[in-house]
Design an enzyme around this catalytic site. Structure first.
Site, PDB file in Angstrom:
ATOM      1  N   ASP A  90       0.859  -1.185   0.000  1.00  0.00           N
ATOM      2  CA  ASP A  90       0.000   0.000   0.000  1.00  0.00           C
ATOM      3  C   ASP A  90       0.899   1.241   0.000  1.00  0.00           C
ATOM      4  O   ASP A  90       2.122   1.129   0.040  1.00  0.00           O
ATOM      5  CB  ASP A  90      -0.965  -0.039   1.195  1.00  0.00           C
ATOM      6  CG  ASP A  90      -0.236   0.002   2.538  1.00  0.00           C
ATOM      7  OD1 ASP A  90       1.008   0.099   2.558  1.00  0.00           O
ATOM      8  OD2 ASP A  90      -0.911  -0.072   3.576  1.00  0.00           O
ATOM      9  N   SER A  91       0.285   2.416  -0.036  1.00  0.00           N
ATOM     10  CA  SER A  91       1.079   3.645  -0.192  1.00  0.00           C
ATOM     11  C   SER A  91       1.568   4.195   1.136  1.00  0.00           C
ATOM     12  O   SER A  91       2.379   5.103   1.167  1.00  0.00           O
ATOM     13  CB  SER A  91       0.223   4.712  -0.869  1.00  0.00           C
ATOM     14  OG  SER A  91      -0.772   5.155   0.030  1.00  0.00           O
ATOM     15  N   GLY A  92       1.042   3.673   2.233  1.00  0.00           N
ATOM     16  CA  GLY A  92       1.344   4.233   3.543  1.00  0.00           C
ATOM     17  C   GLY A  92       0.329   5.269   3.978  1.00  0.00           C
ATOM     18  O   GLY A  92       0.243   5.597   5.159  1.00  0.00           O
ATOM     19  N   GLY A  93      -0.445   5.780   3.042  1.00  0.00           N
ATOM     20  CA  GLY A  93      -1.391   6.854   3.349  1.00  0.00           C
ATOM     21  C   GLY A  93      -2.403   6.459   4.417  1.00  0.00           C
ATOM     22  O   GLY A  93      -2.519   7.116   5.453  1.00  0.00           O
ATOM     23  N   PHE A  94      -3.103   5.377   4.177  1.00  0.00           N
ATOM     24  CA  PHE A  94      -4.173   4.958   5.092  1.00  0.00           C
ATOM     25  C   PHE A  94      -3.633   4.757   6.503  1.00  0.00           C
ATOM     26  O   PHE A  94      -4.249   5.165   7.483  1.00  0.00           O
ATOM     27  CB  PHE A  94      -4.821   3.669   4.573  1.00  0.00           C
ATOM     28  CG  PHE A  94      -5.966   3.195   5.421  1.00  0.00           C
ATOM     29  CD1 PHE A  94      -7.206   3.810   5.348  1.00  0.00           C
ATOM     30  CD2 PHE A  94      -5.797   2.152   6.312  1.00  0.00           C
ATOM     31  CE1 PHE A  94      -8.268   3.391   6.137  1.00  0.00           C
ATOM     32  CE2 PHE A  94      -6.854   1.718   7.113  1.00  0.00           C
ATOM     33  CZ  PHE A  94      -8.088   2.334   7.017  1.00  0.00           C
ATOM     34  N   ASP A 144      -2.716   8.317  -1.411  1.00  0.00           N
ATOM     35  CA  ASP A 144      -4.070   8.879  -1.436  1.00  0.00           C
ATOM     36  C   ASP A 144      -4.498   9.311  -0.040  1.00  0.00           C
ATOM     37  O   ASP A 144      -3.840   8.992   0.946  1.00  0.00           O
ATOM     38  CB  ASP A 144      -5.067   7.839  -1.967  1.00  0.00           C
ATOM     39  CG  ASP A 144      -5.204   6.644  -1.022  1.00  0.00           C
ATOM     40  OD1 ASP A 144      -4.190   6.261  -0.407  1.00  0.00           O
ATOM     41  OD2 ASP A 144      -6.313   6.105  -0.885  1.00  0.00           O
ATOM     42  N   GLN A 185     -11.297   7.511  -4.882  1.00  0.00           N
ATOM     43  CA  GLN A 185     -11.852   7.888  -3.576  1.00  0.00           C
ATOM     44  C   GLN A 185     -13.220   8.536  -3.797  1.00  0.00           C
ATOM     45  O   GLN A 185     -13.815   8.320  -4.831  1.00  0.00           O
ATOM     46  CB  GLN A 185     -10.878   8.821  -2.824  1.00  0.00           C
ATOM     47  CG  GLN A 185      -9.651   8.109  -2.265  1.00  0.00           C
ATOM     48  CD  GLN A 185      -9.954   7.233  -1.045  1.00  0.00           C
ATOM     49  OE1 GLN A 185     -11.063   7.236  -0.511  1.00  0.00           O
ATOM     50  NE2 GLN A 185      -8.967   6.456  -0.611  1.00  0.00           N
ATOM     51  N   GLY A 212     -11.237   3.771   0.459  1.00  0.00           N
ATOM     52  CA  GLY A 212     -12.234   4.513   1.226  1.00  0.00           C
ATOM     53  C   GLY A 212     -13.546   3.785   1.422  1.00  0.00           C
ATOM     54  O   GLY A 212     -14.551   4.406   1.744  1.00  0.00           O
ATOM     55  N   ASP A 262      -8.017  -7.731  -0.213  1.00  0.00           N
ATOM     56  CA  ASP A 262      -7.102  -8.075   0.882  1.00  0.00           C
ATOM     57  C   ASP A 262      -7.798  -7.704   2.179  1.00  0.00           C
ATOM     58  O   ASP A 262      -8.650  -6.811   2.185  1.00  0.00           O
ATOM     59  CB  ASP A 262      -5.792  -7.267   0.798  1.00  0.00           C
ATOM     60  CG  ASP A 262      -5.977  -5.868   1.352  1.00  0.00           C
ATOM     61  OD1 ASP A 262      -6.530  -5.014   0.642  1.00  0.00           O
ATOM     62  OD2 ASP A 262      -5.626  -5.625   2.532  1.00  0.00           O
ATOM     63  N   CYS A 300     -14.094 -28.384   5.112  1.00  0.00           N
ATOM     64  CA  CYS A 300     -12.867 -27.662   4.732  1.00  0.00           C
ATOM     65  C   CYS A 300     -11.728 -28.640   4.428  1.00  0.00           C
ATOM     66  O   CYS A 300     -11.597 -29.680   5.070  1.00  0.00           O
ATOM     67  CB  CYS A 300     -12.466 -26.718   5.863  1.00  0.00           C
ATOM     68  SG  CYS A 300     -10.994 -25.759   5.500  1.00  0.00           S
ATOM     69  N   CYS A 302      -8.427 -27.791   4.608  1.00  0.00           N
ATOM     70  CA  CYS A 302      -7.149 -27.257   5.099  1.00  0.00           C
ATOM     71  C   CYS A 302      -6.455 -28.242   6.052  1.00  0.00           C
ATOM     72  O   CYS A 302      -7.080 -29.167   6.575  1.00  0.00           O
ATOM     73  CB  CYS A 302      -7.342 -25.897   5.781  1.00  0.00           C
ATOM     74  SG  CYS A 302      -7.844 -25.975   7.503  1.00  0.00           S
ATOM     75  N   CYS A 305      -8.173 -28.527   9.540  1.00  0.00           N
ATOM     76  CA  CYS A 305      -9.427 -29.293   9.587  1.00  0.00           C
ATOM     77  C   CYS A 305      -9.205 -30.768   9.270  1.00  0.00           C
ATOM     78  O   CYS A 305      -9.942 -31.620   9.762  1.00  0.00           O
ATOM     79  CB  CYS A 305     -10.446 -28.683   8.626  1.00  0.00           C
ATOM     80  SG  CYS A 305     -10.999 -27.068   9.182  1.00  0.00           S
ATOM     81  N   HIS A 331      -6.762 -22.135   8.841  1.00  0.00           N
ATOM     82  CA  HIS A 331      -8.159 -22.413   8.468  1.00  0.00           C
ATOM     83  C   HIS A 331      -8.858 -21.165   7.921  1.00  0.00           C
ATOM     84  O   HIS A 331      -9.511 -21.229   6.870  1.00  0.00           O
ATOM     85  CB  HIS A 331      -8.944 -22.971   9.653  1.00  0.00           C
ATOM     86  CG  HIS A 331     -10.406 -22.978   9.365  1.00  0.00           C
ATOM     87  ND1 HIS A 331     -10.969 -23.872   8.476  1.00  0.00           N
ATOM     88  CD2 HIS A 331     -11.406 -22.140   9.748  1.00  0.00           C
ATOM     89  CE1 HIS A 331     -12.259 -23.591   8.354  1.00  0.00           C
ATOM     90  NE2 HIS A 331     -12.542 -22.550   9.108  1.00  0.00           N
TER      91      HIS A 331
HETATM   92 ZN    ZN Z   1     -10.112 -25.623   7.622  1.00  0.00          ZN
END
Ligand code: ZN
Length: 374
Positions: A90-94, A144, A185, A212, A262, A300, A302, A305, A331
């Site tokens: 990310d840009s660091g802004g947030f 931003d 934005q 945003g 993300d 699941c 994974c 599980c 998980h």
């Molecule tokens: Zn799982």
């Protein structure tokens, strides 16, 4: 490099491939967050085994510690954290706006105090790009300003500033092996979102981020904003909805033409003993699991599980063993990555639109966006 090919469409939902110097991203894709150049509690090989293809790291944190120059000197972020696959910063802004102890915003940038030691620093659009070039992620973000969505007057000012800063970022960028995404934005105002989508699209960056959202507005407002922006976003570029990632948000985002997501939610919930499941979020510390021999989620695939019982994971939590965080993180991340894989199959088959209500119903008890405090 940075070509985006749409392989299938179902209404507005897209299945695609985005090529990066460290491999192809099969979209739609969910990216685990590795704030401090690590997805908390997991090794890179564990992250890879989950089916993750893209990891996000935070410019603000890595700039402060260990320092982007240190990372550059050690061969860049991929090499430093031993993740030889696609990375996004990310840009660091947030984070400056939300984490720095004090900050002063002007038209040229932001002056702030570190949350670690109170020292004073300044980010400008040029500086954010220079730091992200030192880190060396495949996908980088324009600097931003994310405003309070409910402050309509300020949202316009922040949007205009974001546009000026995006132009500066495009000019400041030097490396050819990084894709810079402009960020739309505009709070929750339709006219601002439309104007911002048009402006950011005109910069012709290799992808477009939507900032945003999921910052205090309602789900209905978020959906409405995605709907009004969509017609103005270029069809042939990936769209990244920043920081959004409940299962319900992913389904609703893909439905509205988003390709990349993300969120810290799956790993943050894991550290607070909370697991996604078809029964809704389970707090595995609960006494009712003390003798429960079932896996967290019987459906699941994974490692957690397939291997462990709820009773064992509860025991680890009660005994304050670190493995609990690892097992629940595995998980929770796999649950979201598997959801994206399932959605992609439906898009390719042309059945996603008709599956949406079923998927939303399956995940409805996990929909709460609320975060537990770290
Ligand atoms: Zn799982």
């Amino acid at each position: 490099m940075f070509e985006f090919t749409i392989t299938a469409k179902n209404a507005r939902a897209r299945a695609g491939v985005f090529t990066t110097p460290h491999g192809d991203l099969i979209t739609p894709v969910f990216a685990p967050v590795g704030t401090q150049a690590t997805v908390k509690t997991l090794t890179p090989s564990q992250v890879k085994d989950l089916g993750a293809t893209l990891v996000l790291s935070n410019t603000y944190h890595l700039y402060l510690r260990p320092g982007d120059d240190v990372v550059a000197g050690l061969g860049g972020l991929h090499r430093f954290m031993r993740w030889p696959h696609p990375l996004l910063t990310d840009s660091g802004g947030f984070q400056v706006f939300s984490l720095a102890q004090t900050r002063h915003i002007d038209d040229e940038g932001v002056t702030f105090k570190s949350h670690i030691d109170g020292s004073t620093h300044r980010f400008t659009p040029q500086r954010s790009i220079r730091i992200q070039e030192n880190l060396g992620a495949d996908i980088i973000m324009a600097f931003d300003e994310c405003s309070d969505p409910n402050d309509h007057e300020y949202s316009k000012l922040a949007m205009e500033r974001t546009h000026r800063w995006a132009e500066i970022c495009v000019k400041a960028k030097r490396r050819g092996d990084q894709a810079l995404f402009g960020i739309v934005q505009g709070g929750v105002q339709e006219d601002l979102r439309t104007a911002s989508a048009k402006f950011i699209a005109s910069l012709d960056t290799p992808g477009i981020a939507i900032g945003g959202l999921s910052v205090g507005e309602t789900k209905e407002e978020m959906h409405a904003m995605l709907d009004v922006m969509e017609p103005y976003l270029p069809e042939n570029k990936p769209r990244y909805l920043m920081g959004v990632g409940t299962p319900e948000d992913l389904i609703n985002g893909v439905l509205r033409g988003v390709d990349i997501f993300d969120c810290v939610l799956p790993t943050r919930l894991a550290r607070h003993h909370s697991a996604f499941s078809p029964e809704g979020r389970l707090n595995l510390m609960n006494t009712t699991f003390a003798r429960d021999e079932r896996p967290v989620d019987e459906t699941c695939d994974c490692y957690t599980c397939k291997t462990f019982t709820r009773a064992y994971i509860r025991h680890l939590i009660v005994a304050k063993e670190l493995l609990a965080g690892t097992l629940i993180s595995i998980h929770n991340l796999r649950a979201l990555i598997r959801l994206m894989e399932e959605i992609r199959i439906y898009i390719v088959n042309g059945t996603f639109e008709e599956k949406v209500s079923l998927l939303l119903d399956q995940w409805k008890n996990n929909a709460n966006r609320q975060m537990v405090n770290e």
